[in-house]
Write a protein that holds these residues in place. Structure first.
Motif, short mmCIF file in Angstrom:
data_model
loop_
_atom_site.label_atom_id
_atom_site.label_comp_id
_atom_site.label_asym_id
_atom_site.label_seq_id
_atom_site.Cartn_x
_atom_site.Cartn_y
_atom_site.Cartn_z
N ASN A 1 -0.56 1.67 6.28
CA ASN A 1 -0.54 2.32 7.59
C ASN A 1 0.18 3.64 7.46
O ASN A 1 1.27 3.71 6.89
CB ASN A 1 0.15 1.40 8.60
CG ASN A 1 0.19 2.00 9.98
OD1 ASN A 1 0.90 2.97 10.23
ND2 ASN A 1 -0.59 1.41 10.88
N GLU B 1 -5.46 6.16 6.69
CA GLU B 1 -4.49 5.36 5.96
C GLU B 1 -4.30 5.98 4.57
O GLU B 1 -5.14 6.73 4.10
CB GLU B 1 -4.98 3.91 5.79
CG GLU B 1 -4.90 3.06 7.05
CD GLU B 1 -5.93 3.44 8.09
OE1 GLU B 1 -5.53 3.56 9.26
OE2 GLU B 1 -7.10 3.63 7.76
N ILE C 1 -1.71 -2.85 4.75
CA ILE C 1 -2.65 -3.53 5.63
C ILE C 1 -3.85 -4.10 4.88
O ILE C 1 -4.66 -4.82 5.44
CB ILE C 1 -3.13 -2.61 6.77
CG1 ILE C 1 -3.80 -1.35 6.23
CG2 ILE C 1 -1.98 -2.26 7.69
CD1 ILE C 1 -4.43 -0.48 7.30
N ASP D 1 -9.63 1.59 8.57
CA ASP D 1 -9.70 0.60 9.63
C ASP D 1 -10.31 1.15 10.91
O ASP D 1 -10.32 0.48 11.94
CB ASP D 1 -8.33 -0.03 9.90
CG ASP D 1 -7.30 0.97 10.38
OD1 ASP D 1 -7.63 2.15 10.57
OD2 ASP D 1 -6.14 0.55 10.55
#
Length: 136
Positions: free
Chosen positions: A36, A22, A43, A16
């Protein structure tokens, strides 16, 4: 994580683009989860038609940036770019499917792998011919 399915592959990657990697897990039922690092919250989710065979980091686009490649046991290959994960307006875990290049790039990778296989066979044949010539 409690699951009746077996974790087949793990990788860490900043998908991300927030500066924190992650945890990406691939499962025996074909699920791919991105969690996460600090909270463990999922996520991003994706799924394949077969068990996940592997998750690797590579510059498969040859643009100087690493990306994530996930391979299914049936040969399906998908690439994921950094920033491919977004939050939905409701705050839940969703994907930005436009950023996940599982169509065009996957077909390109498949074609390149097929071409590599043909070239490797040709190279092997040439090496055998070279050995025969050296013996003569």
């Amino acid at each position: 994580v409690k699951s009746k399915h077996q974790c087949m592959a793990l990788e860490s990657f900043d998908l991300d683009a927030d500066g924190v990697p992650e945890l990406i897990s691939g499962w025996s039922n074909g699920s791919v989860n991105v969690r996460n690092e600090s909270t463990g919250e999922v996520i991003y989710k994706d799924s394949f038609n077969s068990a996940i065979a592997g998750i690797v980091k590579s510059d498969y686009r040859c643009d100087g940036n690493e990306n994530i490649i996930v391979c299914g046991s049936d040969g399906e290959v998908r690439g994921y770019l950094p920033s491919a994960v977004t939050e939905s307006q409701g705050g839940g875990a969703t994907s930005a499917s436009a950023a996940v290049d599982n169509g065009k790039d996957s077909r390109l990778i498949e074609k390149l792998n097929q071409k590599k296989k043909v070239l490797m066979m040709e190279l092997s044949n040439l090496e055998v011919q070279n050995i025969d010539l050296e013996r003569a």
